[in-house]
Design a protein around this motif. Structure first.
Motif, PDB file in Angstrom:
ATOM      1  N   ASP A 141      24.806  44.282  -5.316  1.00  0.00           N
ATOM      2  CA  ASP A 141      26.258  42.678  -5.474  1.00  0.00           C
ATOM      3  C   ASP A 141      26.128  42.960  -3.615  1.00  0.00           C
ATOM      4  O   ASP A 141      25.905  42.682  -2.904  1.00  0.00           O
ATOM      5  CB  ASP A 141      27.010  43.738  -5.902  1.00  0.00           C
ATOM      6  N   ALA A 142      26.806  41.310  -3.994  1.00  0.00           N
ATOM      7  CA  ALA A 142      27.050  40.896  -2.754  1.00  0.00           C
ATOM      8  C   ALA A 142      27.939  41.021  -2.400  1.00  0.00           C
ATOM      9  O   ALA A 142      29.245  40.966  -2.946  1.00  0.00           O
ATOM     10  CB  ALA A 142      26.536  39.491  -2.916  1.00  0.00           C
ATOM     11  N   ILE A 143      27.919  41.208  -0.437  1.00  0.00           N
ATOM     12  CA  ILE A 143      29.463  41.266  -0.294  1.00  0.00           C
ATOM     13  C   ILE A 143      29.535  40.961   0.803  1.00  0.00           C
ATOM     14  O   ILE A 143      28.662  39.800   1.272  1.00  0.00           O
ATOM     15  CB  ILE A 143      29.060  42.688   0.178  1.00  0.00           C
ATOM     16  N   ASP A 144      31.118  40.167   1.176  1.00  0.00           N
ATOM     17  CA  ASP A 144      31.198  39.087   2.168  1.00  0.00           C
ATOM     18  C   ASP A 144      32.104  40.253   2.881  1.00  0.00           C
ATOM     19  O   ASP A 144      32.842  40.715   2.981  1.00  0.00           O
ATOM     20  CB  ASP A 144      32.086  37.996   1.764  1.00  0.00           C
ATOM     21  N   THR A 145      31.439  40.053   4.017  1.00  0.00           N
ATOM     22  CA  THR A 145      32.524  40.975   5.372  1.00  0.00           C
ATOM     23  C   THR A 145      32.026  40.377   6.761  1.00  0.00           C
ATOM     24  O   THR A 145      31.364  39.303   6.602  1.00  0.00           O
ATOM     25  CB  THR A 145      31.698  42.254   5.577  1.00  0.00           C
ATOM     26  N   HIS A 146      33.933  40.291   7.246  1.00  0.00           N
ATOM     27  CA  HIS A 146      33.941  39.010   8.236  1.00  0.00           C
ATOM     28  C   HIS A 146      33.559  39.855  10.121  1.00  0.00           C
ATOM     29  O   HIS A 146      33.895  41.335   9.727  1.00  0.00           O
ATOM     30  CB  HIS A 146      35.597  38.899   8.120  1.00  0.00           C
ATOM     31  N   LEU A 147      32.937  39.585  10.471  1.00  0.00           N
ATOM     32  CA  LEU A 147      32.637  39.907  11.787  1.00  0.00           C
ATOM     33  C   LEU A 147      33.208  39.173  12.814  1.00  0.00           C
ATOM     34  O   LEU A 147      32.571  37.514  12.914  1.00  0.00           O
ATOM     35  CB  LEU A 147      30.823  40.166  11.781  1.00  0.00           C
ATOM     36  N   HIS A 148      33.774  39.845  13.613  1.00  0.00           N
ATOM     37  CA  HIS A 148      33.675  38.196  15.490  1.00  0.00           C
ATOM     38  C   HIS A 148      33.250  38.734  16.606  1.00  0.00           C
ATOM     39  O   HIS A 148      33.272  40.347  16.587  1.00  0.00           O
ATOM     40  CB  HIS A 148      34.983  38.422  15.849  1.00  0.00           C
ATOM     41  N   ARG A 149      32.088  37.939  17.118  1.00  0.00           N
ATOM     42  CA  ARG A 149      31.441  38.790  18.082  1.00  0.00           C
ATOM     43  C   ARG A 149      30.849  37.605  19.141  1.00  0.00           C
ATOM     44  O   ARG A 149      30.644  36.914  18.500  1.00  0.00           O
ATOM     45  CB  ARG A 149      29.748  39.259  17.095  1.00  0.00           C
ATOM     46  N   ASP A 150      30.793  37.827  19.988  1.00  0.00           N
ATOM     47  CA  ASP A 150      30.740  36.449  21.587  1.00  0.00           C
ATOM     48  C   ASP A 150      31.648  35.962  21.557  1.00  0.00           C
ATOM     49  O   ASP A 150      30.868  34.343  21.290  1.00  0.00           O
ATOM     50  CB  ASP A 150      29.358  36.691  21.863  1.00  0.00           C
ATOM     51  N   ASP A 151      32.963  35.481  20.526  1.00  0.00           N
ATOM     52  CA  ASP A 151      33.283  34.808  20.425  1.00  0.00           C
ATOM     53  C   ASP A 151      33.441  33.788  19.963  1.00  0.00           C
ATOM     54  O   ASP A 151      33.808  32.774  20.263  1.00  0.00           O
ATOM     55  CB  ASP A 151      33.578  34.022  22.165  1.00  0.00           C
ATOM     56  N   GLN A 152      32.510  34.723  18.516  1.00  0.00           N
ATOM     57  CA  GLN A 152      32.145  33.542  17.541  1.00  0.00           C
ATOM     58  C   GLN A 152      32.581  34.462  16.263  1.00  0.00           C
ATOM     59  O   GLN A 152      33.010  35.760  15.904  1.00  0.00           O
ATOM     60  CB  GLN A 152      31.073  32.454  17.591  1.00  0.00           C
ATOM     61  N   ASP A 153      33.319  33.777  15.224  1.00  0.00           N
ATOM     62  CA  ASP A 153      33.168  34.094  13.998  1.00  0.00           C
ATOM     63  C   ASP A 153      32.497  34.126  13.099  1.00  0.00           C
ATOM     64  O   ASP A 153      31.613  33.069  12.753  1.00  0.00           O
ATOM     65  CB  ASP A 153      34.901  33.839  13.399  1.00  0.00           C
ATOM     66  N   PHE A 154      32.148  34.731  12.469  1.00  0.00           N
ATOM     67  CA  PHE A 154      31.056  35.506  11.090  1.00  0.00           C
ATOM     68  C   PHE A 154      31.464  35.532   9.819  1.00  0.00           C
ATOM     69  O   PHE A 154      32.453  36.677  10.200  1.00  0.00           O
ATOM     70  CB  PHE A 154      29.525  35.998  11.644  1.00  0.00           C
ATOM     71  N   VAL A 155      30.595  35.649   8.694  1.00  0.00           N
ATOM     72  CA  VAL A 155      30.973  36.098   7.612  1.00  0.00           C
ATOM     73  C   VAL A 155      29.318  36.344   7.189  1.00  0.00           C
ATOM     74  O   VAL A 155      28.089  35.445   7.209  1.00  0.00           O
ATOM     75  CB  VAL A 155      31.559  35.039   6.214  1.00  0.00           C
ATOM     76  N   ILE A 156      29.605  38.041   6.766  1.00  0.00           N
ATOM     77  CA  ILE A 156      28.114  37.828   6.788  1.00  0.00           C
ATOM     78  C   ILE A 156      27.817  38.757   4.724  1.00  0.00           C
ATOM     79  O   ILE A 156      28.785  39.051   4.359  1.00  0.00           O
ATOM     80  CB  ILE A 156      27.602  39.447   6.498  1.00  0.00           C
ATOM     81  N   ILE A 157      27.168  38.141   3.949  1.00  0.00           N
ATOM     82  CA  ILE A 157      26.622  38.344   2.678  1.00  0.00           C
ATOM     83  C   ILE A 157      25.602  39.222   2.620  1.00  0.00           C
ATOM     84  O   ILE A 157      24.638  38.532   3.023  1.00  0.00           O
ATOM     85  CB  ILE A 157      27.004  36.969   2.142  1.00  0.00           C
ATOM     86  N   ASP A 158      26.122  40.552   2.628  1.00  0.00           N
ATOM     87  CA  ASP A 158      24.819  41.606   2.347  1.00  0.00           C
ATOM     88  C   ASP A 158      24.265  41.134   1.042  1.00  0.00           C
ATOM     89  O   ASP A 158      24.977  41.523  -0.499  1.00  0.00           O
ATOM     90  CB  ASP A 158      25.019  42.849   2.281  1.00  0.00           C
ATOM     91  N   THR A 159      22.879  41.071   0.745  1.00  0.00           N
ATOM     92  CA  THR A 159      22.363  40.741  -0.690  1.00  0.00           C
ATOM     93  C   THR A 159      21.717  41.468  -1.661  1.00  0.00           C
ATOM     94  O   THR A 159      21.526  42.915  -0.889  1.00  0.00           O
ATOM     95  CB  THR A 159      21.753  39.376  -1.412  1.00  0.00           C
ATOM     96  N   ALA A 160      21.245  42.129  -3.087  1.00  0.00           N
ATOM     97  CA  ALA A 160      21.048  42.854  -3.176  1.00  0.00           C
ATOM     98  C   ALA A 160      19.548  42.318  -2.701  1.00  0.00           C
ATOM     99  O   ALA A 160      19.631  41.681  -2.675  1.00  0.00           O
ATOM    100  CB  ALA A 160      20.748  42.714  -4.893  1.00  0.00           C
ATOM    101  N   GLY A 161      18.568  43.808  -3.217  1.00  0.00           N
ATOM    102  CA  GLY A 161      17.715  43.457  -2.493  1.00  0.00           C
ATOM    103  C   GLY A 161      16.420  42.984  -3.538  1.00  0.00           C
ATOM    104  O   GLY A 161      16.201  43.348  -4.772  1.00  0.00           O
ATOM    105  N   MET A 162      15.645  42.111  -3.213  1.00  0.00           N
ATOM    106  CA  MET A 162      15.061  41.111  -4.639  1.00  0.00           C
ATOM    107  C   MET A 162      13.650  42.472  -4.962  1.00  0.00           C
ATOM    108  O   MET A 162      13.231  42.906  -3.800  1.00  0.00           O
ATOM    109  CB  MET A 162      14.865  39.858  -3.813  1.00  0.00           C
TER     110      MET A 162
END
Length: 436
Positions: free
Chosen positions: A212-233
Motif C-alpha cells: 500500500d502507498a503511505i504518506d509520511t511527513h518529514l522536515h529536514r534542512d528547513d524544508q518540508d517533505f511528504v514521502i509517498i512510499d509505494t508498493a513494489g512493482m
C-alpha cells in the motif's frame, strides 16, 4: 486547523479496508477476502459534515509469533498512538472472538476515545447481533454495513464528537512530495525508515511486503517533505494476485502526485530490465527523477567501482541522462546525507522558469552554432520560443513548419537549454508550433 486523526483498528478480515474506502470515497485501500492483505497503514483524507480528518487503515491485529504478524501488530500500535479517535471494528456475523478480546486489551491501554463499529449488519433482522458487544466495555455498539454503506452516518457523528478542539497546521505550499519506486525488495521501506529514524513502515525480506502507498511527513534542512512510499512493482507476467495489480495502479497514482520520484536500484543484484520499465513510468509522467543506488554497503565501494556502476546506469538509462545518481545504504545510512540535497535540487529545477528574452538569446546562439536543417529543399525557421509551463518545464518553439523540426534538432535545442539553465533532475519538454 490541524486535521484530527482517526484509526480503524480490528483483527484481520472484519472489513476495515471496505469501511475505509467508503469513508474516503475512493478505492485507496486494497480490498481482498484474504486475512492480512492490508499490511501497512494507509493514510487518506476523509470528510463528514463540516469536519475534515485524516483516516488510517491499519493492518489487522493478529496475535502470533510469526514475524509479519508481530510487525502488523506494531503497525496498529503506532496508528493507535497517532490517532485522536479509534474506530474498533468487529464482525457482527461471527460474535466476539479471542482475537477481538486481545484487541480490546490493547485498546484499553491506549486511553483514547473508542467508537465500536459492528460490521456486516446488512439487514434489520441482524441488528440483534450487536447486543453481545456491549460486554467489550466500549459503550454503545454501532451496527454498520461496509458493503452497503449502512449506519456509517451515526458512526461518524460519534467519531466527530470526540475530536479535540485545536488549531490546524496545514501543509505548506512549498512542501516537496516525493515517492519511492522500484522492484520489490530494493529497500524502499528501509530507506523511508532511515530518513525518518523510526520504524514507520514494515521492513521485511519477503518480496512485495509493502503493498500500500503511505504518506509520511518529514522536515529536514528547513524544508518540508511528504514521502509517498509505494508498493513494489512486479513484472506484468508475474502479477497474478489482484492485490498486486492494485499496487501497480497505486504506484502509478503516487508518481502522479509526486514532485520528485526516487528510482531505486539494488546495487547487489544490479540493473534489471524491469528497473528501466519502472523508471519509464516516472519519465513519461514528466516528474523530476533521482536515481538511488541502494545497498551500496554490500558491494565494493571505492571510487572506481562507483564510476563503473554509474557508467552502467547511464548506458541502461540513456533517456534519464538528466537524473542525478545517488549511492547510499539505507541499512547502514552510509552516504544518506547526499539524498535530500539531490531531491531539493531536482524539485527546484522541476519548477524553474526561464525569462523569455534570455531563453531566446540561448536559442538564437544555438542556431548560429548549428543552423536549422533543410528537408526536401525547405529549411526550418525558428521564429521565437517561450516557456509555457513548469513541472516539468515546457517550452513552445514557434516555427514556419513544425514537420521540419526533426527529433534530432529538438534534442540539440534541449541540450543547449540544459547547458544554459541546468535543469538537473527534471525532464524538459519542447513543442514545435506553427506561428498563427
Amino acid at each position: 486547523m490541524r486535521k484530527s486523526v482517526v484509526a480503524i483498528v480490528g483483527r484481520p478480515n472484519v472489513g476495515k479496508s471496505t469501511i475505509f474506502n467508503r469513508l474516503v470515497g475512493e478505492r485507496i485501500s486494497i480490498v481482498e477476502d484474504i486475512p492480512g492483505v492490508t499490511r501497512d497503514r494507509i493514510y487518506a483524507e476523509a470528510e463528514w459534515l463540516t469536519s475534515t480528518f485524516n483516516l488510517i487503515d491499519t493492518g489487522g491485529i493478529e496475535i502470533g509469533d510469526e514475524p509479519l504478524l508481530v510487525q502488523m501488530r506494531q503497525q496498529a500500535e503506532i496508528a493507535i498512538d497517532e490517532a485522536d479517535v479509534i474506530i474498533f471494528l468487529v464482525n457482527g456475523r461471527e460474535g466476539i472472538t479471542a482475537a477481538d478480546e486481545e484487541v480490546t486489551k490493547l485498546l484499553f491501554k491506549s486511553n483514547k476515545p473508542i467508537v465500536l463499529g459492528v460490521n456486516k449488519i446488512d439487514n434489520p433482522e441482524m441488528r440483534e447481533n450487536i447486543y453481545e458487544y456491549y460486554s467489550l466495555g466500549f459503550g454503545e455498539p454501532f451496527p454498520i454495513s461496509g458493503s452497503h454503506g449502512l449506519g456509517l452516518g451515526d458512526l461518524l457523528d460519534e467519531v466527530v464528537n470526540h475530536f479535540p478542539k485545536r488549531e490546524n497546521e496545514d501543509i505548506k505550499e512549498d512542501t516537496i512530495y516525493f515517492s519511492l519506486i522500484g522492484r520489490p525488495n530494493v529497500g524502499k521501506s528501509s530507506l523511508v525508515n532511515s530518513l525518518l529514524n523510526e520504524e514507520r513502515v514494515i521492513v521485511s525480506e519477503i518480496e512485495g511486503t509493502t503493498r500500500d502507498a503511505i504518506d509520511t511527513h518529514l522536515h529536514r534542512d528547513d524544508q518540508d517533505f511528504v514521502i509517498i512510499d509505494t508498493a513494489g512493482m512486479r513484472k506484468r507476467g508475474k502479477v497474478y494476485e489482484t492485490t498486486e495489480k492494485y499496487s501497480v495502479l497505486r504506484a502509478l497514482k503516487a508518481i502522479e502526485r509526486s514532485d520528485v520520484v526516487l528510482v531505486l536500484i539494488d546495487a547487489e543484484t544490479g540493473i534489471r530490465e524491469q528497473d528501466k520499465k519502472i523508471a519509464g513510468y516516472a519519465h513519461e509522467a514528466g516528474r523530476a527523477i533521482v536515481i538511488v543506488v541502494n545497498k551500496w554497503d554490500t558491494v565494493e565501494t571505492n571510487e572506481k567501482a562507483m564510476k563503473e556502476f554509474e557508467a552502467k546506469v547511464r548506458a541502461h538509462f540513456q533517456y534519464l541522462d538528466y537524473a542525478p545518481i545517488v549511492f547510499l545504504s539505507a541499512k547502514t545510512k552510509k552516504r544518506l546525507h547526499t539524498l535530500i540535497p539531490s531531491i531539493k535540487l531536482a524539485s527546484e529545477n522541476h519548477a524553474k522558469r526561464v525569462p523569455t528574452n534570455v531563453l531566446n538569446d540561448v536559442i538564437m546562439d544555438a542556431i548560429a552554432m548549428n543552423p536549422t536543417p533543410t528537408i526536401k529543399g525547405k529549411r526550418l525557421k525558428v521564429l521565437y520560443a517561450t516557456q509555457v509551463a513548469v513541472k516539468p518545464p515546457s517550452f513552445v518553439v514557434f516555427v514556419n513548419d513544425p514537420e521540419l523540426m526533426h527529433f534530432s534538432y529538438k534534442r540539440f535545442l534541449e541540450n543547449k537549454i540544459r547547458d544554459a539553465f541546468g535543469f538537473v533532475g527534471t525532464p524538459i519538454k519542447i513543442f514545435a508550433r506553427k506561428r498563427q
